[in-house]
Design an enzyme around this catalytic site. Structure first.
Site, short mmCIF file in Angstrom:
data_model
loop_
_atom_site.label_atom_id
_atom_site.label_comp_id
_atom_site.label_asym_id
_atom_site.label_seq_id
_atom_site.Cartn_x
_atom_site.Cartn_y
_atom_site.Cartn_z
N GLY A 166 0.83 -1.21 0.00
CA GLY A 166 0.00 0.00 0.00
C GLY A 166 0.86 1.25 0.00
N SER A 167 0.19 2.40 -0.09
CA SER A 167 0.94 3.65 -0.23
C SER A 167 1.71 4.01 1.05
CB SER A 167 0.00 4.78 -0.63
OG SER A 167 -1.05 4.88 0.30
N GLY B 96 0.31 -1.43 6.65
CA GLY B 96 -0.73 -0.41 6.73
C GLY B 96 -2.08 -1.07 6.96
N ASP C 34 -6.70 -0.39 6.20
CA ASP C 34 -7.78 0.46 5.70
C ASP C 34 -8.67 0.97 6.83
OD1 ASP C 34 -7.18 0.12 2.87
OD2 ASP C 34 -7.69 -1.97 3.27
N GLY D 90 -6.61 -4.87 2.67
CA GLY D 90 -6.85 -5.41 1.33
C GLY D 90 -7.20 -4.37 0.30
N GLY D 91 -7.14 -3.08 0.71
CA GLY D 91 -7.40 -2.00 -0.26
C GLY D 91 -6.46 -2.07 -1.45
N GLU E 61 -0.24 -10.53 2.72
CA GLU E 61 -0.04 -9.72 3.93
C GLU E 61 -0.41 -10.52 5.17
OE1 GLU E 61 -0.74 -5.11 2.60
OE2 GLU E 61 -2.50 -6.38 2.73
N LYS F 179 -8.21 6.57 9.54
CA LYS F 179 -8.51 5.13 9.44
C LYS F 179 -9.10 4.56 10.73
CE LYS F 179 -6.30 4.54 5.36
NZ LYS F 179 -5.13 3.74 5.12
C1 5RP Z 1 -3.05 -3.57 0.86
C2 5RP Z 1 -3.43 -3.12 2.22
C3 5RP Z 1 -2.97 -1.78 2.65
O1 5RP Z 1 -2.21 -1.91 3.81
C4 5RP Z 1 -4.18 -0.92 2.94
O2 5RP Z 1 -5.03 -0.93 1.79
C5 5RP Z 1 -3.78 0.52 3.26
O3 5RP Z 1 -3.26 1.11 2.13
P1 5RP Z 1 -2.69 2.59 2.10
O4 5RP Z 1 -1.43 2.58 2.90
O5 5RP Z 1 -2.46 2.85 0.63
O6 5RP Z 1 -3.74 3.48 2.69
O7 5RP Z 1 -4.08 -3.81 2.97
O8 5RP Z 1 -3.66 -4.79 0.53
#
Ligand code: 5RP
Length: 237
Positions: A30-31, A86, A88, A99-100, A107, A125
């Site tokens: 994720g970002s 990270g 969501d 899972g975003g 993960e 969040k």
């Molecule tokens: C990826 C994830 C990420 O950790 C979650 O979506 C958060 O992403 P971001 O840091 O871009 O807000 O679970 O599958």
């Protein structure tokens, strides 16, 4: 840099202070993690630490390579000292929806293989209950997709097959599967929902990460980082 982006970077930096010399560290996706990798690389150099990193996706593998982090194969290092990831959504018990970025299956494997899991988010969040304005991503076998969608509807969820961006048709995960985002509204009992979802053939993994995070590092707009520590619950062994 936006205020939330810098808040998240500060929080990753704080979490990375837990890395010790010789550690094998799992990296989520994720970002937040992608942006924070630079902070981790700088911190290792400043403190002259050697650590090995196990990425949970191609995204983070490439980001780690570009910042010169030493990578290890998960098959070779299945037991990790620490994982940083990270999320969501985070509830007051530090249960998570993840899972975003469609990386939830790897993960969950990486995060649960670590002695300690540190989650980094910004304050947006945090939620009183999981599922408030947030769907639960499910990684699903493409072959089973329509059957899984029917079963989810029977369980009261509203499933949506996630579409790719920059690709026509459904998104395909690093494992060759589909993602079904399943909306339940605020979830009263995430443990029971997890059990129900896990009993559906064709669901490879769910984005409910329950009783896993040891601490959550919350980056705030005012530049501070709040550290939430998980208290043991009846679900812990
Ligand atoms: C990826 C994830 C990420 O950790 C979650 O979506 C958060 O992403 P971001 O840091 O871009 O807000 O679970 O599958």
């Amino acid at each position: 840099m936006s205020e939330y982006k810098s808040a998240r970077c500060l929080a990753v930096k704080k979490a990375a202070e837990q890395i010790e010399d010789g550690y094998v560290v799992g990296l989520g996706s994720g970002s937040t993690i992608a942006e924070g990798i630079e902070e981790i690389a700088v911190m290792l150099k400043t403190r002259n630490l050697k650590a090995m990193f196990v990425p949970s996706s191609y995204q983070i593998e490439l980001a780690a390579i570009s910042h010169g982090l030493k990578l290890g194969l998960f098959a070779e290092y299945p037991e990790l000292d620490l994982a940083i990831d990270g999320a969501d959504q985070v509830d007051p018990q530090l249960n998570l929806i993840k899972g975003g970025g469609a990386a939830l299956a790897r993960e969950k494997v990486v995060d649960t293989s670590a002695k300690r899991l540190l989650i980094v988010v910004d304050e947006r969040k945090l939620a009183a209950r999981l599922g408030e304005g947030q769907s639960v991503p499910l990684e699903v076998l493409p072959f089973a997709c329509q059957a899984v969608i029917r079963r989810i509807r029977k369980l009261g969820g509203k499933p949506t097959l996630r579409e790719g961006k920059g690709k026509v048709g459904p998104i395909v995960t690093d494992n060759g599967n589909f993602i079904v985002d399943s909306d339940y509204g605020p979830i009263d009992d995430p443990h029971s929902l997890e059990l129900q979802l896990r009993s559906i053939p064709g669901i490879v993994e769910t984005g409910l990460f329950l009783d896993m995070a040891h601490a959550v590092y919350v980056g705030k707009r005012d530049g501070s980082v709040q550290i939430l520590q998980r208290r043991l619950s009846s679900h812990d062994q």
